[in-house]
Design a protein around this motif. Sequence first.
Motif, PDB file in Angstrom:
ATOM      1  N   ALA A   5     -15.108  -3.408  11.865  1.00 42.00           N
ATOM      2  CA  ALA A   5     -14.118  -4.149  11.090  1.00 42.00           C
ATOM      3  C   ALA A   5     -12.827  -4.191  11.894  1.00 42.00           C
ATOM      4  O   ALA A   5     -12.524  -3.272  12.643  1.00 42.00           O
ATOM      5  CB  ALA A   5     -13.876  -3.471   9.752  1.00 42.00           C
ATOM      6  N   THR A   6     -12.109  -5.240  11.742  1.00 42.08           N
ATOM      7  CA  THR A   6     -10.813  -5.363  12.383  1.00 42.08           C
ATOM      8  C   THR A   6      -9.763  -5.182  11.307  1.00 42.08           C
ATOM      9  O   THR A   6      -9.752  -5.907  10.318  1.00 42.08           O
ATOM     10  CB  THR A   6     -10.657  -6.744  13.045  1.00 42.08           C
ATOM     11  OG1 THR A   6     -11.692  -6.898  13.993  1.00 42.08           O
ATOM     12  CG2 THR A   6      -9.317  -6.865  13.729  1.00 42.08           C
ATOM     13  N   LEU A   7      -8.929  -4.186  11.478  1.00 46.75           N
ATOM     14  CA  LEU A   7      -7.875  -3.900  10.510  1.00 46.75           C
ATOM     15  C   LEU A   7      -6.524  -4.114  11.184  1.00 46.75           C
ATOM     16  O   LEU A   7      -6.292  -3.608  12.271  1.00 46.75           O
ATOM     17  CB  LEU A   7      -7.975  -2.463  10.013  1.00 46.75           C
ATOM     18  CG  LEU A   7      -9.314  -2.069   9.400  1.00 46.75           C
ATOM     19  CD1 LEU A   7      -9.331  -0.590   9.086  1.00 46.75           C
ATOM     20  CD2 LEU A   7      -9.587  -2.875   8.159  1.00 46.75           C
ATOM     21  N   LEU A   8      -5.683  -4.823  10.523  1.00 46.87           N
ATOM     22  CA  LEU A   8      -4.357  -5.042  11.062  1.00 46.87           C
ATOM     23  C   LEU A   8      -3.330  -4.557  10.058  1.00 46.87           C
ATOM     24  O   LEU A   8      -3.314  -4.989   8.908  1.00 46.87           O
ATOM     25  CB  LEU A   8      -4.128  -6.532  11.353  1.00 46.87           C
ATOM     26  CG  LEU A   8      -5.029  -7.149  12.412  1.00 46.87           C
ATOM     27  CD1 LEU A   8      -4.777  -8.649  12.485  1.00 46.87           C
ATOM     28  CD2 LEU A   8      -4.789  -6.511  13.753  1.00 46.87           C
ATOM     29  N   LEU A   9      -2.501  -3.648  10.490  1.00 53.28           N
ATOM     30  CA  LEU A   9      -1.385  -3.166   9.685  1.00 53.28           C
ATOM     31  C   LEU A   9      -0.140  -3.253  10.542  1.00 53.28           C
ATOM     32  O   LEU A   9      -0.192  -2.968  11.734  1.00 53.28           O
ATOM     33  CB  LEU A   9      -1.577  -1.692   9.304  1.00 53.28           C
ATOM     34  CG  LEU A   9      -2.715  -1.326   8.378  1.00 53.28           C
ATOM     35  CD1 LEU A   9      -2.802   0.179   8.245  1.00 53.28           C
ATOM     36  CD2 LEU A   9      -2.515  -1.945   7.017  1.00 53.28           C
TER      37      LEU A   9
ATOM     38  N   GLY B 102       5.233  -0.514  10.018  1.00 54.95           N
ATOM     39  CA  GLY B 102       5.854   0.060   8.825  1.00 54.95           C
ATOM     40  C   GLY B 102       4.826   0.511   7.806  1.00 54.95           C
ATOM     41  O   GLY B 102       4.936   1.603   7.236  1.00 54.95           O
ATOM     42  N   GLN B 103       3.794  -0.324   7.580  1.00 58.15           N
ATOM     43  CA  GLN B 103       2.720   0.055   6.659  1.00 58.15           C
ATOM     44  C   GLN B 103       1.981   1.276   7.175  1.00 58.15           C
ATOM     45  O   GLN B 103       1.681   2.201   6.426  1.00 58.15           O
ATOM     46  CB  GLN B 103       1.719  -1.086   6.487  1.00 58.15           C
ATOM     47  CG  GLN B 103       2.201  -2.232   5.649  1.00 58.15           C
ATOM     48  CD  GLN B 103       1.173  -3.352   5.624  1.00 58.15           C
ATOM     49  OE1 GLN B 103       0.635  -3.729   6.653  1.00 58.15           O
ATOM     50  NE2 GLN B 103       0.909  -3.869   4.442  1.00 58.15           N
ATOM     51  N   TYR B 104       1.660   1.271   8.471  1.00 58.24           N
ATOM     52  CA  TYR B 104       0.939   2.389   9.078  1.00 58.24           C
ATOM     53  C   TYR B 104       1.733   3.681   8.933  1.00 58.24           C
ATOM     54  O   TYR B 104       1.190   4.709   8.523  1.00 58.24           O
ATOM     55  CB  TYR B 104       0.646   2.098  10.551  1.00 58.24           C
ATOM     56  CG  TYR B 104       0.017   3.262  11.257  1.00 58.24           C
ATOM     57  CD1 TYR B 104      -1.324   3.552  11.081  1.00 58.24           C
ATOM     58  CD2 TYR B 104       0.776   4.097  12.075  1.00 58.24           C
ATOM     59  CE1 TYR B 104      -1.912   4.638  11.717  1.00 58.24           C
ATOM     60  CE2 TYR B 104       0.205   5.172  12.710  1.00 58.24           C
ATOM     61  CZ  TYR B 104      -1.139   5.438  12.531  1.00 58.24           C
ATOM     62  OH  TYR B 104      -1.700   6.523  13.153  1.00 58.24           O
ATOM     63  N   MET B 105       3.002   3.637   9.270  1.00 60.95           N
ATOM     64  CA  MET B 105       3.835   4.838   9.188  1.00 60.95           C
ATOM     65  C   MET B 105       3.955   5.313   7.748  1.00 60.95           C
ATOM     66  O   MET B 105       3.934   6.514   7.477  1.00 60.95           O
ATOM     67  CB  MET B 105       5.225   4.586   9.796  1.00 60.95           C
ATOM     68  CG  MET B 105       5.182   4.323  11.291  1.00 60.95           C
ATOM     69  SD  MET B 105       4.418   5.664  12.225  1.00 60.95           S
ATOM     70  CE  MET B 105       5.618   6.960  12.010  1.00 60.95           C
ATOM     71  N   GLY B 106       4.055   4.394   6.806  1.00 64.85           N
ATOM     72  CA  GLY B 106       4.121   4.759   5.393  1.00 64.85           C
ATOM     73  C   GLY B 106       2.847   5.452   4.942  1.00 64.85           C
ATOM     74  O   GLY B 106       2.888   6.476   4.251  1.00 64.85           O
TER      75      GLY B 106
END
Length: 92
Positions: free
Chosen positions: A28-32, A35-39
């Motif tokens: 799967a390809t996930l894109l964050l 800011g979302q990742y750090m949160g």
Amino acid sequence: GEEEQGAEEEEYAEVYGANGRGCSSNYATLLLDAGQYMGLMTEYEDTQFEMYCNYCENYMQEAYEEWLQNGGQARKLEFEDFKNDHEVQRIL
């Protein structure tokens, strides 16, 4: 000429990455955004820390209650006692 050779090389070139060998299914390809990742990572770390603190607090409360039940005498807790405790081994 050169264009034909380039097209032929491209046709037989090894492809890597999401379109390459080994990555053509079950991925799967996930894109964050950052800011979302750090949160999410901060929330995860906070949860892990809270769980660790709750475990320690509960363990120490149980150890204290056991100490009281045994008369509250001076007790020397060795690392071996902690390491060999069945409850600790269950959790670790």
